[in-house]
Design an enzyme around this catalytic site. Sequence first.
Site, PDB file in Angstrom:
ATOM      1  N   HIS A  78     -18.036   8.562 -12.676  1.00 38.88           N
ATOM      2  CA  HIS A  78     -18.980   8.814 -11.585  1.00 38.88           C
ATOM      3  C   HIS A  78     -20.372   8.294 -11.935  1.00 38.88           C
ATOM      4  O   HIS A  78     -21.051   7.703 -11.085  1.00 38.88           O
ATOM      5  CB  HIS A  78     -19.032  10.303 -11.249  1.00 38.88           C
ATOM      6  N   HIS A 237     -13.474   8.305  -2.212  1.00 37.97           N
ATOM      7  CA  HIS A 237     -13.679   8.684  -3.614  1.00 37.97           C
ATOM      8  C   HIS A 237     -12.885   7.776  -4.537  1.00 37.97           C
ATOM      9  O   HIS A 237     -13.334   7.486  -5.661  1.00 37.97           O
ATOM     10  CB  HIS A 237     -13.318  10.141  -3.873  1.00 37.97           C
ATOM     11  N   ASP A 241     -14.481   5.789  -7.649  1.00 42.92           N
ATOM     12  CA  ASP A 241     -13.924   5.753  -9.004  1.00 42.92           C
ATOM     13  C   ASP A 241     -13.680   4.321  -9.462  1.00 42.92           C
ATOM     14  O   ASP A 241     -13.961   3.966 -10.619  1.00 42.92           O
ATOM     15  CB  ASP A 241     -12.601   6.523  -9.054  1.00 42.92           C
ATOM     16  N   HIS A 264      -7.255   5.626 -12.472  1.00 43.11           N
ATOM     17  CA  HIS A 264      -8.025   5.160 -13.618  1.00 43.11           C
ATOM     18  C   HIS A 264      -7.202   4.263 -14.545  1.00 43.11           C
ATOM     19  O   HIS A 264      -7.708   3.269 -15.071  1.00 43.11           O
ATOM     20  CB  HIS A 264      -8.566   6.356 -14.401  1.00 43.11           C
TER      21      HIS A 264
END
Length: 306
Positions: A78, A237, A241, A264
């Site tokens: 973030h 979001h 990311d 991720h």
Amino acid sequence: MIRQRTLKSIVKATGVGLHGGRKVQLVLRPAAPDTGVVFHRVDLDPPCDLPADPYSVCDTRMCSGLERNGAKVGTVEHLMSAVAGLGVDNLHVDVDAPELPILDGSAGPFVFLLQSAGIEEQKAPKRFLRVKKAVEYREDDKWVRLEPHDGFRLTFSIVFNHPAIDKTSTSVTVDFAEHSYVRDVARARTFGFMQDVDSMRAHGLALGGSLDNAIVMDEYRVLNSDGLRYVDEFVKHKVLDAIGDLYLCGHPLLAAYSAHKAGHALNNQILRVLLEDRSAWEIATFEQPGMTPAAVSHQFELAPAT
């Protein structure tokens, strides 16, 4: 010339780590040109420096974490997203815990911190990483791709089969030739499900999670009394990311990113695939008037140095 940027002054914040649940103190400091973003575990003796680097990513369970010489710092995505969105190239990040504070679960508070410190240009050209040919990484039905593009565009789609998510937009394209990071992306919060909480906490995850720093859902609906910040906050979001994960390469990208059900781990893998093919990328600077692509000029006009 598009120049590198850092902070004008030091800024501090205190919060709770999402996964460890402990108090975390964070200090953001200016850095010299060509430093990049460097995390410092100042609670260790001696302190340990962890430069932002895709090859230092060690943990992609629910966050992006870095490790060097046994020292770790987690949940960096973030802050990295906010740093990328505001065009900051060089930054020292002091932290006294194994993870950054989650704050409100978005990049918005980090944007506020960076803007509060002030952002200034430096006497060095900004170094972009330009994708020259398409690269892709797949795992089962999940995939991520980077392609040549004269700017920075991200397209993301998600599948969760949950009524609260399905009634929102589950795909989005954010093109920084048209969109503003601060307005259109930064406030999108992380999200999770009540049914997963016990399992995550049994594995030492989400110990600091709450309605104050995440969108939380039961089997049917969003539990947060204030609802959603964007109609497509869930998939936004994921874009937030991805911006942070990709900035671990150390440079702003000139590329089109597209992904389906990625997270991720896949974001880290596509960076490694890209960087390991030396013919797939080059470093670019824009030092002469008229050389800068319009999309790039627009992106940094919307996030000006102050």
